[in-house]
Write a protein that holds these residues in place. Sequence first.
Motif, PDB file in Angstrom:
ATOM      1  N   ILE A 298       0.790  -0.940  -0.001  1.00 25.44           N
ATOM      2  CA  ILE A 298       0.067   0.125  -0.123  1.00 25.44           C
ATOM      3  C   ILE A 298       0.745   1.392   0.181  1.00 25.44           C
ATOM      4  O   ILE A 298       0.107   2.203  -0.083  1.00 25.44           O
ATOM      5  N   GLY A 299       2.106   1.143   0.130  1.00 24.47           N
ATOM      6  CA  GLY A 299       3.055   2.351   0.057  1.00 24.47           C
ATOM      7  C   GLY A 299       4.448   1.963   0.800  1.00 24.47           C
ATOM      8  O   GLY A 299       4.585   1.005   1.176  1.00 24.47           O
ATOM      9  N   ASN A 300       4.808   3.371   1.106  1.00 23.16           N
ATOM     10  CA  ASN A 300       6.334   3.255   1.937  1.00 23.16           C
ATOM     11  C   ASN A 300       6.496   4.463   2.666  1.00 23.16           C
ATOM     12  O   ASN A 300       5.792   5.372   2.558  1.00 23.16           O
ATOM     13  N   ILE A 301       7.032   4.099   3.609  1.00 22.23           N
ATOM     14  CA  ILE A 301       7.351   5.385   4.670  1.00 22.23           C
ATOM     15  C   ILE A 301       9.043   5.547   4.844  1.00 22.23           C
ATOM     16  O   ILE A 301       9.593   4.663   4.891  1.00 22.23           O
ATOM     17  N   LYS A 302       9.321   6.706   5.049  1.00 23.61           N
ATOM     18  CA  LYS A 302      10.945   7.036   5.171  1.00 23.61           C
ATOM     19  C   LYS A 302      10.689   8.143   6.257  1.00 23.61           C
ATOM     20  O   LYS A 302      10.430   9.240   5.992  1.00 23.61           O
ATOM     21  N   GLU A 303      11.727   7.854   7.201  1.00 26.55           N
ATOM     22  CA  GLU A 303      11.831   8.680   8.335  1.00 26.55           C
ATOM     23  C   GLU A 303      13.308   9.110   8.687  1.00 26.55           C
ATOM     24  O   GLU A 303      14.036   8.233   8.751  1.00 26.55           O
ATOM     25  N   ASN A 304      13.540  10.206   8.569  1.00 27.77           N
ATOM     26  CA  ASN A 304      15.136  10.776   9.135  1.00 27.77           C
ATOM     27  C   ASN A 304      15.182  11.203  10.346  1.00 27.77           C
ATOM     28  O   ASN A 304      14.215  12.147  10.827  1.00 27.77           O
ATOM     29  N   VAL A 305      16.016  10.639  11.084  1.00 23.92           N
ATOM     30  CA  VAL A 305      16.333  10.956  12.641  1.00 23.92           C
ATOM     31  C   VAL A 305      17.761  11.448  12.665  1.00 23.92           C
ATOM     32  O   VAL A 305      18.550  10.662  12.261  1.00 23.92           O
ATOM     33  N   ASN A 306      18.033  12.736  13.497  1.00 26.00           N
ATOM     34  CA  ASN A 306      19.320  13.108  13.555  1.00 26.00           C
ATOM     35  C   ASN A 306      19.868  12.032  14.517  1.00 26.00           C
ATOM     36  O   ASN A 306      19.563  11.786  15.551  1.00 26.00           O
ATOM     37  N   ILE A 307      21.205  12.031  14.283  1.00 22.03           N
ATOM     38  CA  ILE A 307      22.162  11.191  15.140  1.00 22.03           C
ATOM     39  C   ILE A 307      23.699  11.559  15.099  1.00 22.03           C
ATOM     40  O   ILE A 307      23.827  12.616  14.514  1.00 22.03           O
ATOM     41  N   ALA A 308      24.405  11.224  16.156  1.00 20.57           N
ATOM     42  CA  ALA A 308      25.721  11.464  16.252  1.00 20.57           C
ATOM     43  C   ALA A 308      26.378  10.125  15.741  1.00 20.57           C
ATOM     44  O   ALA A 308      26.227   9.181  16.845  1.00 20.57           O
ATOM     45  N   LEU A 309      26.881   9.996  14.589  1.00 24.86           N
ATOM     46  CA  LEU A 309      27.720   8.655  14.217  1.00 24.86           C
ATOM     47  C   LEU A 309      29.116   8.635  14.508  1.00 24.86           C
ATOM     48  O   LEU A 309      29.914   9.553  13.901  1.00 24.86           O
ATOM     49  N   HIS A 310      29.737   7.577  15.069  1.00 27.14           N
ATOM     50  CA  HIS A 310      31.087   7.279  15.237  1.00 27.14           C
ATOM     51  C   HIS A 310      31.548   6.117  14.538  1.00 27.14           C
ATOM     52  O   HIS A 310      30.896   5.065  14.875  1.00 27.14           O
ATOM     53  N   GLY A 311      32.298   6.030  13.400  1.00 27.66           N
ATOM     54  CA  GLY A 311      32.504   4.694  12.730  1.00 27.66           C
ATOM     55  C   GLY A 311      32.101   4.650  11.478  1.00 27.66           C
ATOM     56  O   GLY A 311      31.747   5.794  10.740  1.00 27.66           O
ATOM     57  N   LYS A 312      31.886   3.599  10.974  1.00 26.03           N
ATOM     58  CA  LYS A 312      31.465   3.366   9.524  1.00 26.03           C
ATOM     59  C   LYS A 312      29.810   3.484   9.375  1.00 26.03           C
ATOM     60  O   LYS A 312      29.131   3.508  10.251  1.00 26.03           O
ATOM     61  N   ASP A 313      29.537   4.028   8.152  1.00 26.92           N
ATOM     62  CA  ASP A 313      28.228   3.912   7.600  1.00 26.92           C
ATOM     63  C   ASP A 313      27.786   2.567   7.594  1.00 26.92           C
ATOM     64  O   ASP A 313      28.236   1.668   7.467  1.00 26.92           O
ATOM     65  N   LEU A 314      26.399   2.360   7.961  1.00 21.60           N
ATOM     66  CA  LEU A 314      25.790   1.027   7.933  1.00 21.60           C
ATOM     67  C   LEU A 314      24.395   0.996   7.376  1.00 21.60           C
ATOM     68  O   LEU A 314      23.555   1.718   7.581  1.00 21.60           O
ATOM     69  N   THR A 315      24.027  -0.163   6.702  1.00 18.80           N
ATOM     70  CA  THR A 315      22.566  -0.400   6.306  1.00 18.80           C
ATOM     71  C   THR A 315      22.326  -1.962   7.004  1.00 18.80           C
ATOM     72  O   THR A 315      23.011  -2.805   6.920  1.00 18.80           O
ATOM     73  N   ILE A 316      21.162  -1.758   7.895  1.00 20.59           N
ATOM     74  CA  ILE A 316      20.790  -3.060   8.409  1.00 20.59           C
ATOM     75  C   ILE A 316      19.573  -3.220   8.810  1.00 20.59           C
ATOM     76  O   ILE A 316      18.666  -1.964   8.769  1.00 20.59           O
ATOM     77  N   THR A 336      22.844   5.061  23.320  1.00 21.26           N
ATOM     78  CA  THR A 336      23.679   4.511  22.284  1.00 21.26           C
ATOM     79  C   THR A 336      23.430   3.266  21.395  1.00 21.26           C
ATOM     80  O   THR A 336      23.101   2.398  22.364  1.00 21.26           O
ATOM     81  N   ILE A 337      23.403   3.137  20.468  1.00 23.22           N
ATOM     82  CA  ILE A 337      23.241   2.067  19.574  1.00 23.22           C
ATOM     83  C   ILE A 337      24.418   1.337  19.080  1.00 23.22           C
ATOM     84  O   ILE A 337      25.067   2.078  18.301  1.00 23.22           O
ATOM     85  N   ASN A 338      24.914   0.481  19.376  1.00 23.30           N
ATOM     86  CA  ASN A 338      26.228  -0.303  18.898  1.00 23.30           C
ATOM     87  C   ASN A 338      25.993  -1.254  17.815  1.00 23.30           C
ATOM     88  O   ASN A 338      25.402  -2.143  18.081  1.00 23.30           O
ATOM     89  N   PHE A 339      26.908  -1.307  16.908  1.00 20.69           N
ATOM     90  CA  PHE A 339      26.542  -1.877  15.662  1.00 20.69           C
ATOM     91  C   PHE A 339      28.103  -2.816  15.098  1.00 20.69           C
ATOM     92  O   PHE A 339      29.027  -1.929  15.324  1.00 20.69           O
ATOM     93  N   ASN A 340      27.865  -3.891  14.418  1.00 18.58           N
ATOM     94  CA  ASN A 340      29.024  -4.148  13.505  1.00 18.58           C
ATOM     95  C   ASN A 340      28.994  -4.429  12.572  1.00 18.58           C
ATOM     96  O   ASN A 340      29.675  -4.015  11.495  1.00 18.58           O
ATOM     97  N   SER A 341      27.981  -5.372  11.811  1.00 16.65           N
ATOM     98  CA  SER A 341      27.763  -5.723  10.601  1.00 16.65           C
ATOM     99  C   SER A 341      26.241  -5.997  10.253  1.00 16.65           C
ATOM    100  O   SER A 341      25.388  -6.105  11.136  1.00 16.65           O
TER     101      SER A 341
END
Length: 367
Positions: A298-316, A336-341
């Motif tokens: 039925i459609g799509n939603i795109k939400e942008n939220v400001n962050i302070a990012l340290h390290g690599k860009d990531l899609t997950i 704080t949200i922490n990611f690896n891959s």
Amino acid sequence: MKVICDGLELCDAAITVNKAIGTRTTNPILEGIKLVAEDNTLTLSATDLELSIEKKIKAEVREEGETVVPGKFFSDFIKKLTAESIELTLNEKNQLKIKYTDSESILQCYPVLEYPGFKKIESGEYFGIEKKSFKELINKTLFAVAVDDSRPILKGVLFEVEEKEILATALDGYRLAHMKKELKASTVKTSFIVPSRSLAEISKLLDDSEDIINVYIQKNYIMADFGDCKVITRLLEGDFINYNQIISTSFETVVNINKNQFEDALERASLLSKIGQNNLVKFEMSGDVLCLTSNSEIGNIKENVNIALHGKDLTIAFNARYFIEALRVLSDEFVTINFNSPSNPCIIKPLQGDDYLFLILPVRMIN
């Protein structure tokens, strides 16, 4: 037995102990509430053999005695009499006469000798903790308990009691919740697993005060002592998962984010993801923006939220519900949200300190 008591106090006690009545029992007497009148006290208790709750109220005891009343009916009936003074009288036919104002009702009771005894934990090892801390410890881990029967040990919360602190951990195979709190007293160093249902009922009895509650520990049981109310629960037996093995300590992508803004955006995005078959929300982190996207027919939603990012860009991608349930129990302004891959779990932590930790597994994205 003949006793006079306040209707509001009796109602409160009946509702409290009624939570321990078995809903799927094959033994009808376990659907009852036991009443014991002695020493100017009326004690109500109920059990399903796993969870037991006992509540005492002040009463004018004219004749001591005991009986077992049908629990649900008795609770529902007394709810209608909270403004009354109630007289309870047991006759030789094991019938309880409930007298109020100019009216009365007769209730057929169960044989009291057939009712299982309320397990007593009078003394032993214990720990003391502020009520508000214990409530927070339960509520911030209970949501991650498993609900299916494939691994029964995961249907409870693991508590690890140290000299000065207590740690609580719950996991269901998709997410993990871990929290620690300061103890005010402790005579034991141990660990045990409490069923989620029992914890939910204990949490309802806790307030946000700094009063101390003592929890007594005996083989296979614990008892939370509220003074005029006691909750005893059987513990789950077995080995809990070694959760330390699945918690990473180093990360390639670290994001600091406003908790409320993130939660609101995620809830909006999840509305659409629930309609789609994959039930996922994609997280794209780049620069100072986290972009949340969800799609369905039925459609799509795109939400942008400001962050302070340290390290690599990531899609997950994640099941949004797991994130939302974790964020709902937090009061922090930022997390704080922490990611690896894209295939490794993420970890949510406070900006400072290590009071809590939530781990969430990602969902494999389909191109």
